[in-house]
Design a protein around this motif. Structure first.
Motif, PDB file in Angstrom:
ATOM      1  N   TYR A   3       0.740  -1.099   0.120  1.00  0.00           N
ATOM      2  CA  TYR A   3      -0.128   0.047   0.088  1.00  0.00           C
ATOM      3  C   TYR A   3       0.750   1.209   0.022  1.00  0.00           C
ATOM      4  O   TYR A   3       2.044   1.144   0.442  1.00  0.00           O
TER       5      TYR A   3
ATOM      6  N   TRP B  39      -3.006   4.910   2.884  1.00  0.00           N
ATOM      7  CA  TRP B  39      -4.092   3.679   2.680  1.00  0.00           C
ATOM      8  C   TRP B  39      -3.707   2.514   3.538  1.00  0.00           C
ATOM      9  O   TRP B  39      -4.472   1.176   3.313  1.00  0.00           O
TER      10      TRP B  39
ATOM     11  N   LEU C  25      -4.934   2.154   6.549  1.00  0.00           N
ATOM     12  CA  LEU C  25      -6.227   1.808   7.100  1.00  0.00           C
ATOM     13  C   LEU C  25      -7.191   0.843   6.128  1.00  0.00           C
ATOM     14  O   LEU C  25      -7.409  -0.133   6.495  1.00  0.00           O
ATOM     15  N   ARG C  26      -6.950   1.336   4.846  1.00  0.00           N
ATOM     16  CA  ARG C  26      -7.762   0.231   3.727  1.00  0.00           C
ATOM     17  C   ARG C  26      -6.876  -1.174   3.689  1.00  0.00           C
ATOM     18  O   ARG C  26      -7.439  -2.141   3.576  1.00  0.00           O
TER      19      ARG C  26
ATOM     20  N   ALA D  53      -5.103  -2.168   6.223  1.00  0.00           N
ATOM     21  CA  ALA D  53      -5.347  -3.210   7.426  1.00  0.00           C
ATOM     22  C   ALA D  53      -6.777  -3.849   7.400  1.00  0.00           C
ATOM     23  O   ALA D  53      -7.014  -4.982   8.154  1.00  0.00           O
ATOM     24  N   TRP D  54      -7.683  -3.072   6.886  1.00  0.00           N
ATOM     25  CA  TRP D  54      -9.163  -3.695   6.855  1.00  0.00           C
ATOM     26  C   TRP D  54      -9.240  -4.680   5.918  1.00  0.00           C
ATOM     27  O   TRP D  54      -9.600  -5.732   6.125  1.00  0.00           O
ATOM     28  N   MET D  55      -8.542  -4.773   4.791  1.00  0.00           N
ATOM     29  CA  MET D  55      -8.565  -5.804   3.966  1.00  0.00           C
ATOM     30  C   MET D  55      -7.627  -7.080   4.566  1.00  0.00           C
ATOM     31  O   MET D  55      -8.107  -8.166   4.396  1.00  0.00           O
TER      32      MET D  55
ATOM     33  N   GLN E 226      -7.795  -7.749   7.711  1.00  0.00           N
ATOM     34  CA  GLN E 226      -8.517  -8.225   8.814  1.00  0.00           C
ATOM     35  C   GLN E 226      -9.711  -9.048   7.993  1.00  0.00           C
ATOM     36  O   GLN E 226     -10.108  -9.999   8.715  1.00  0.00           O
ATOM     37  N   GLU E 227     -10.213  -8.603   7.003  1.00  0.00           N
ATOM     38  CA  GLU E 227     -11.369  -9.439   6.042  1.00  0.00           C
ATOM     39  C   GLU E 227     -10.767 -10.775   5.959  1.00  0.00           C
ATOM     40  O   GLU E 227     -11.368 -11.749   5.989  1.00  0.00           O
TER      41      GLU E 227
ATOM     42  N   SER F  99     -10.305 -13.058   8.898  1.00  0.00           N
ATOM     43  CA  SER F  99     -11.571 -13.249   9.532  1.00  0.00           C
ATOM     44  C   SER F  99     -12.322 -14.543   8.607  1.00  0.00           C
ATOM     45  O   SER F  99     -12.744 -15.176   9.183  1.00  0.00           O
TER      46      SER F  99
ATOM     47  N   PRO G 106     -14.652  -6.387  -0.189  1.00  0.00           N
ATOM     48  CA  PRO G 106     -14.457  -7.743   0.349  1.00  0.00           C
ATOM     49  C   PRO G 106     -14.812  -8.598  -0.331  1.00  0.00           C
ATOM     50  O   PRO G 106     -14.195  -9.689  -0.308  1.00  0.00           O
TER      51      PRO G 106
ATOM     52  N   LYS H 266     -12.011 -11.541  -1.387  1.00  0.00           N
ATOM     53  CA  LYS H 266     -12.255 -12.909  -0.724  1.00  0.00           C
ATOM     54  C   LYS H 266     -12.400 -14.026  -1.997  1.00  0.00           C
ATOM     55  O   LYS H 266     -11.730 -14.985  -1.990  1.00  0.00           O
TER      56      LYS H 266
END
Length: 99
Positions: A16, A22, A24-25, A27-29, A31-32, A35, A75, A79
């Motif tokens: 990134y 970017w 936070l974006r 890190a969000w990806m 995490q998704e 998970s 997401p 995925k």
């Protein structure tokens, strides 16, 4: 009797652009993916870069590149692309249903 070593688990890297803020974006990806795929992955690594790059790779194979693919993945799409590489036979349930 010897234990057979488990096959290596896939490694995801998310490159990134720090100058574009970017993190936070990315890190969000991460995490998704963690998970959803949990112990199916060996790691998810955030890789700081510059130059407007946002690229997601599985074991070195690019599954998403912001410029090539026209922006950022949602997401669901991310995925599905990761699943298609690490476990193509896996049913993702509601993620695989048409919107």
């Amino acid at each position: 009797m010897t234990d057979t070593p488990a096959p290596p688990r896939p490694h995801v890297s998310i490159l990134y652009c720090t100058r574009c803020n970017w993190l936070l974006r990315a890190a969000w990806m991460a995490q998704e993916l963690l998970s959803t795929f949990g112990e199916d992955l060996g790691s998810v690594t955030l890789v700081p870069g510059s130059g407007g790059h946002f690229e997601i790779s599985v074991d070195g194979d690019v599954v998403w590149e912001r410029k090539r693919d026209g922006g950022f993945p949602g997401p669901r799409e991310l995925k599905q692309r990761v699943r298609d590489v690490i476990a193509p036979e896996r049913d993702m349930g509601h993620i695989d249903r048409k919107p």
